[in-house]
Scaffold this motif. Structure first.
Motif, PDB file in Angstrom:
ATOM      1  N   MET A   1       0.838  -1.202   0.000  1.00  0.00           N
ATOM      2  CA  MET A   1       0.000   0.000   0.000  1.00  0.00           C
ATOM      3  C   MET A   1       0.872   1.250   0.000  1.00  0.00           C
ATOM      4  O   MET A   1       1.908   1.299   0.644  1.00  0.00           O
ATOM      5  CB  MET A   1      -0.932   0.002   1.217  1.00  0.00           C
ATOM      6  CG  MET A   1      -1.860   1.215   1.293  1.00  0.00           C
ATOM      7  SD  MET A   1      -2.910   1.225   2.766  1.00  0.00           S
ATOM      8  CE  MET A   1      -4.010  -0.127   2.390  1.00  0.00           C
ATOM      9  N   SER A 154      -7.113   0.305 -10.890  1.00  0.00           N
ATOM     10  CA  SER A 154      -6.752  -0.049  -9.516  1.00  0.00           C
ATOM     11  C   SER A 154      -6.361  -1.517  -9.377  1.00  0.00           C
ATOM     12  O   SER A 154      -5.754  -1.907  -8.381  1.00  0.00           O
ATOM     13  CB  SER A 154      -7.913   0.262  -8.567  1.00  0.00           C
ATOM     14  OG  SER A 154      -8.966  -0.688  -8.699  1.00  0.00           O
ATOM     15  N   ILE A 176     -14.373   4.695  -4.351  1.00  0.00           N
ATOM     16  CA  ILE A 176     -14.077   4.141  -3.028  1.00  0.00           C
ATOM     17  C   ILE A 176     -14.855   2.853  -2.784  1.00  0.00           C
ATOM     18  O   ILE A 176     -14.314   1.867  -2.264  1.00  0.00           O
ATOM     19  CB  ILE A 176     -14.391   5.181  -1.934  1.00  0.00           C
ATOM     20  CG1 ILE A 176     -13.417   6.357  -2.033  1.00  0.00           C
ATOM     21  CG2 ILE A 176     -14.293   4.562  -0.534  1.00  0.00           C
ATOM     22  CD1 ILE A 176     -13.831   7.577  -1.234  1.00  0.00           C
ATOM     23  N   GLU A 177     -16.101   2.845  -3.189  1.00  0.00           N
ATOM     24  CA  GLU A 177     -16.971   1.684  -2.953  1.00  0.00           C
ATOM     25  C   GLU A 177     -16.557   0.477  -3.780  1.00  0.00           C
ATOM     26  O   GLU A 177     -16.751  -0.670  -3.360  1.00  0.00           O
ATOM     27  CB  GLU A 177     -18.427   2.059  -3.274  1.00  0.00           C
ATOM     28  CG  GLU A 177     -19.441   0.942  -3.062  1.00  0.00           C
ATOM     29  CD  GLU A 177     -19.567   0.522  -1.608  1.00  0.00           C
ATOM     30  OE1 GLU A 177     -20.068  -0.599  -1.376  1.00  0.00           O
ATOM     31  OE2 GLU A 177     -19.182   1.296  -0.705  1.00  0.00           O
ATOM     32  N   THR A 179     -13.364  -0.247  -5.202  1.00  0.00           N
ATOM     33  CA  THR A 179     -11.951  -0.617  -5.243  1.00  0.00           C
ATOM     34  C   THR A 179     -11.568  -1.304  -3.941  1.00  0.00           C
ATOM     35  O   THR A 179     -12.229  -1.132  -2.917  1.00  0.00           O
ATOM     36  CB  THR A 179     -11.049   0.613  -5.462  1.00  0.00           C
ATOM     37  OG1 THR A 179     -11.375   1.629  -4.494  1.00  0.00           O
ATOM     38  CG2 THR A 179     -11.230   1.183  -6.857  1.00  0.00           C
ATOM     39  N   ASP A 180     -10.490  -2.076  -4.000  1.00  0.00           N
ATOM     40  CA  ASP A 180     -10.018  -2.780  -2.808  1.00  0.00           C
ATOM     41  C   ASP A 180      -9.468  -1.780  -1.791  1.00  0.00           C
ATOM     42  O   ASP A 180      -9.160  -0.633  -2.119  1.00  0.00           O
ATOM     43  CB  ASP A 180      -8.929  -3.782  -3.183  1.00  0.00           C
ATOM     44  CG  ASP A 180      -9.463  -4.923  -4.046  1.00  0.00           C
ATOM     45  OD1 ASP A 180     -10.690  -5.171  -3.991  1.00  0.00           O
ATOM     46  OD2 ASP A 180      -8.663  -5.535  -4.772  1.00  0.00           O
ATOM     47  N   ASP A 181      -9.328  -2.252  -0.561  1.00  0.00           N
ATOM     48  CA  ASP A 181      -8.898  -1.372   0.525  1.00  0.00           C
ATOM     49  C   ASP A 181      -7.507  -0.779   0.301  1.00  0.00           C
ATOM     50  O   ASP A 181      -7.190   0.285   0.832  1.00  0.00           O
ATOM     51  CB  ASP A 181      -8.919  -2.126   1.861  1.00  0.00           C
ATOM     52  CG  ASP A 181     -10.334  -2.431   2.331  1.00  0.00           C
ATOM     53  OD1 ASP A 181     -11.274  -1.803   1.808  1.00  0.00           O
ATOM     54  OD2 ASP A 181     -10.487  -3.305   3.196  1.00  0.00           O
ATOM     55  N   HIS A 182      -6.678  -1.461  -0.491  1.00  0.00           N
ATOM     56  CA  HIS A 182      -5.317  -0.948  -0.714  1.00  0.00           C
ATOM     57  C   HIS A 182      -5.316   0.301  -1.591  1.00  0.00           C
ATOM     58  O   HIS A 182      -4.352   1.073  -1.572  1.00  0.00           O
ATOM     59  CB  HIS A 182      -4.437  -2.017  -1.370  1.00  0.00           C
ATOM     60  CG  HIS A 182      -4.632  -2.122  -2.857  1.00  0.00           C
ATOM     61  ND1 HIS A 182      -5.638  -2.882  -3.412  1.00  0.00           N
ATOM     62  CD2 HIS A 182      -3.974  -1.527  -3.897  1.00  0.00           C
ATOM     63  CE1 HIS A 182      -5.583  -2.770  -4.736  1.00  0.00           C
ATOM     64  NE2 HIS A 182      -4.584  -1.956  -5.057  1.00  0.00           N
ATOM     65  N   GLN A 184      -6.204   3.984  -2.526  1.00  0.00           N
ATOM     66  CA  GLN A 184      -6.493   5.153  -1.703  1.00  0.00           C
ATOM     67  C   GLN A 184      -6.939   6.331  -2.563  1.00  0.00           C
ATOM     68  O   GLN A 184      -6.283   6.658  -3.549  1.00  0.00           O
ATOM     69  CB  GLN A 184      -5.255   5.543  -0.898  1.00  0.00           C
ATOM     70  CG  GLN A 184      -4.750   4.409   0.001  1.00  0.00           C
ATOM     71  CD  GLN A 184      -3.365   4.693   0.527  1.00  0.00           C
ATOM     72  OE1 GLN A 184      -3.169   5.609   1.321  1.00  0.00           O
ATOM     73  NE2 GLN A 184      -2.382   3.930   0.096  1.00  0.00           N
ATOM     74  N   GLY A 200     -15.128   8.483   2.843  1.00  0.00           N
ATOM     75  CA  GLY A 200     -14.122   7.432   2.869  1.00  0.00           C
ATOM     76  C   GLY A 200     -12.796   7.738   2.229  1.00  0.00           C
ATOM     77  O   GLY A 200     -11.957   6.847   2.076  1.00  0.00           O
ATOM     78  N   LYS A 202      -8.945   9.117   1.849  1.00  0.00           N
ATOM     79  CA  LYS A 202      -7.798   8.946   2.741  1.00  0.00           C
ATOM     80  C   LYS A 202      -7.281  10.276   3.277  1.00  0.00           C
ATOM     81  O   LYS A 202      -6.778  10.367   4.391  1.00  0.00           O
ATOM     82  CB  LYS A 202      -6.676   8.235   1.978  1.00  0.00           C
ATOM     83  CG  LYS A 202      -5.398   8.023   2.755  1.00  0.00           C
ATOM     84  CD  LYS A 202      -5.540   6.928   3.784  1.00  0.00           C
ATOM     85  CE  LYS A 202      -4.198   6.605   4.428  1.00  0.00           C
ATOM     86  NZ  LYS A 202      -4.295   5.524   5.426  1.00  0.00           N
TER      87      LYS A 202
END
Length: 293
Positions: A1, A154, A176-177, A179-182, A184, A200, A202
């Motif tokens: 990340m 992403s 944001i909704e 894409t994976d958590d990694h 940003q 949400g 960063k």
């Protein structure tokens, strides 16, 4: 990340009286930003007047920043252009110089399709192992990165963030909704820092952090610690200076404001015009309010 924190400053490029890059003032400004709330620093972005910087000037700035900061903060190099091959070459050079990340603006003027935008970014990403932040600013480039394109990009391992300067919170929320958590999402608009956090994001890629970096950090930390009312109050207090810095094309106003802090970063290069008397008066008023804070 991509670990670049919450407040990333898109740094101005200091010029001397002859309009050449002032590397000594660059060092002083780097020290100032690091001491005043910047978690990471972007060089040769919009605020750094990238369109008027030569290739050699960009390389020299990247090298100086890497050597001088000595990993105190991540250094992100703006290497994106509307020429894919040129962007690949500059990205490869910046990677060898030891920068920590790459900023890639959406191709301007060419008006590529979404497939062209995807292939452009994919080709550059393959030229480096470094984490990449995309940069969507359609008001300047005439080139919108659609949410679906960002979501697809992403999935490329080292494309790990986006600076969203479209001003479209719905588009940001969609990214944001989906894409994976990694991955940003950062807003590129200071005035949207708090609203973006609420959906949400960063953090913020900031211009105002040249002046109020610690205050922006306080606002973000208040929100993240659950002090929403305090964060909202800080947002309202900071909003006037955030807005004032954009009464002329960026970075005209912020360069003048920095000069009032005893950092002689010079004026802007043509085709940007120097700040006017009226604009100075408005910025001076905001600086007084900050000093009386």
């Amino acid at each position: 990340m991509m670990k670049i924190g919450k407040v990333i400053t898109a740094m101005v490029t200091p010029f001397n009286s002859e309009g050449k890059v002032d590397y000594e003032q660059t060092k002083k400004l780097l020290d100032h930003l690091i001491a005043n709330g910047s978690d990471a620093i972007i060089l040769a972005g919009t605020t750094g007047e990238s369109p008027t910087l030569t290739y050699d000037e960009k390389v020299s700035l990247f090298k100086l920043a890497v050597d001088y900061t000595q990993k105190r903060v991540p250094i992100i190099a703006g290497t994106g252009t509307n020429n894919t091959r040129a962007s690949i070459h500059l990205t490869e050079v910046a990677t060898k110089l030891g920068v920590d990340g790459i900023l890639l603006v959406s191709p301007y003027y060419n008006k590529p399709s979404q497939l062209g935008i995807y292939e452009h970014f994919k080709a550059i990403a393959q030229a480096t192992h470094l984490p990449i932040m995309l940069y969507n600013i359609p008001s300047r480039t005439g080139s919108q990165i659609d949410a679906s394109t960002t979501i697809s990009l992403s999935k490329i391992e080292n494309i790990q963030a986006i600076k969203e300067s479209s001003g479209d919170l719905e588009l940001m929320a969609t990214i944001i909704e989906n894409t994976d958590d990694h991955f940003q999402v950062y807003t590129g608009d200071d005035s949207q820092a708090l609203p973006s956090l609420a959906i949400g994001a960063k953090g913020v890629v900031s211009v105002a952090a040249h002046l109020i970096g610690k205050e922006i950090q306080n606002m973000i930390n208040a929100y993240l610690n659950g002090n929403v009312v305090e964060a909202a109050q800080l947002h309202r207090q900071l909003l006037p200076i955030m807005k004032a810095l954009f009464i002329a094309p960026n970075p005209v106003c912020v360069k003048y404001a920095i000069s009032q802090l005893h950092f002689n970063v010079g004026s802007v290069r043509l085709p940007l015009a120097s700040i006017t008397k009226v604009e100075k008066e408005l910025i001076d008023q905001q600086i007084r309010q900050i000093n009386n804070g």
